[in-house]
Design a protein around this motif. Structure first.
Motif, PDB file in Angstrom:
ATOM      1  N   MET A 229       0.842  -1.191   0.000  1.00 14.76           N
ATOM      2  CA  MET A 229       0.000   0.000   0.000  1.00 14.76           C
ATOM      3  C   MET A 229       0.880   1.244   0.000  1.00 14.76           C
ATOM      4  SD  MET A 229      -2.993   1.317  -0.048  1.00 14.76           S
ATOM      5  CE  MET A 229      -3.714   2.910   0.236  1.00 14.76           C
TER       6      MET A 229
ATOM      7  N   LEU B 192       3.178   5.616  -6.345  1.00  7.73           N
ATOM      8  CA  LEU B 192       3.021   4.165  -6.352  1.00  7.73           C
ATOM      9  C   LEU B 192       4.336   3.503  -6.760  1.00  7.73           C
ATOM     10  CD1 LEU B 192       0.076   5.123  -6.228  1.00  7.73           C
ATOM     11  CD2 LEU B 192      -0.530   3.283  -7.778  1.00  7.73           C
TER      12      LEU B 192
ATOM     13  N   SER C  17      -5.452  -4.321  -9.318  1.00  3.07           N
ATOM     14  CA  SER C  17      -4.686  -4.007  -8.106  1.00  3.07           C
ATOM     15  C   SER C  17      -4.326  -2.531  -8.067  1.00  3.07           C
ATOM     16  CB  SER C  17      -3.404  -4.857  -8.060  1.00  3.07           C
ATOM     17  OG  SER C  17      -3.708  -6.228  -7.975  1.00  3.07           O
TER      18      SER C  17
ATOM     19  N   GLU D 271      -5.500   0.068  -5.132  1.00  4.76           N
ATOM     20  CA  GLU D 271      -4.545   0.861  -4.353  1.00  4.76           C
ATOM     21  C   GLU D 271      -4.918   2.343  -4.391  1.00  4.76           C
ATOM     22  OE1 GLU D 271       0.269   1.247  -3.626  1.00  4.76           O
ATOM     23  OE2 GLU D 271      -0.505  -0.092  -5.189  1.00  4.76           O
TER      24      GLU D 271
END
Length: 280
Positions: free
Chosen positions: A1, A48, A105, A109
């Protein structure tokens, strides 16, 4: 995360996002985020991990000179920043590159980040190639999770069916998380698809102003949009086939444009003009 860095408690935050690549014809949508980041002096708060979502043989990292002396690598990823608007509301800006893999995914996130920041409103920006004449106002279509919002914003409803990009997947993920979401798409003339496309960026930016109920300093964008249109005019005049094609698109656009729609557009532009004259 993703881990957040030094983020205060946000006030009624709204998130605005755009992704380079398939969703970003003429780099019009990402151009809006870059303009807002600069104008509002947005502060980076997170990014990210690129290893999770990018194939570096497809979306390669870039070597750049730092301070003209040392070499550094910029990795393809999605970066998140934060700014406080003049009206006291907070905005979260997401500027990313469409990922090469693990889209679900990736969206989970991002949605998790939105919930952590207590974001309840999301604006997704995109641009697509279309049969639109460069001499007319840039069409902006929209889709929204809240019924009636598209009409309230005087948007042309999006009716596209077919392959989608990360923007469409993220909109679906936001809707499933009960986040109020609007997606705005600018139509970039396909015969002048090369970036930048400042006229389309300006059209999206004005819609963002309407949504957030703020006046955004436009800087050089209006002049750049006029210069872009004049440049395309000159190119069209040099090619009779292109000039004829543009005239055909103009006729089609004018034939389908309702007089009342044109009147509404003029009224909205006048309201924007008055807001800029008197921001208070």
């Amino acid at each position: 995360m993703v881990e957040l860095e030094s983020v205060p408690e946000l006030v009624d935050p709204v998130l605005v996002a755009a992704f380079e690549g398939w969703n970003d014809a003429g780099e019009a949508a990402s151009g809006v985020i870059q303009h807002l980041e600069s104008t509002w002096e947005a502060v980076p708060i997170a990014e990210l991990d690129p290893d999770d979502y990018y194939d570096f043989q497809v979306t390669r990292p870039i070597v750049e000179m730092i301070d003209g002396e040392t070499r550094g690598i910029t990795w393809p990823t999605t970066r998140i920043s934060w700014a406080r608007l003049p009206n006291g509301r907070d905005v979260v800006l997401v500027h990313g590159i469409e990922p090469n893999m693990r889209w679900r995914s990736f969206c989970r996130e991002l949605v998790g980040l939105m919930l952590e920041l207590d974001v309840r409103n999301v604006v997704l920006l995109g641009a697509l190639l279309a049969d639109a004449p460069h001499t007319r106002p840039v069409p902006v279509t929209g889709a929204a999770s809240e019924a009636g919002l598209v009409n309230t914003l005087h948007l042309e409803p999006a009716r596209y069916e077919g392959p989608t990009g990360i923007l469409g997947v993220l909109q679906d993920a936001c809707a499933k998380a009960d986040l109020d979401t609007v997606s705005l798409w600018a139509a970039v003339p396909h015969y002048v698809a090369q970036p930048p496309s400042p006229k389309a960026t300006l059209a999206l930016l004005r819609r963002v102003e309407d949504l957030l109920d703020v006046t955004v300093p436009l800087g050089e964008l209006p002049e750049e949009a006029r210069a872009w249109e004049n440049g395309v005019n000159e190119l069209a005049e040099e090619d009779s086939e292109v000039a004829e094609y543009v005239r055909t698109l103009e006729e089609q656009k004018d034939a389908t444009e309702l007089p009342e729609a044109s009147g509404d557009a003029i009224a909205r532009e006048f309201e924007r003009y008055l807001r800029r004259r008197d921001p208070g």
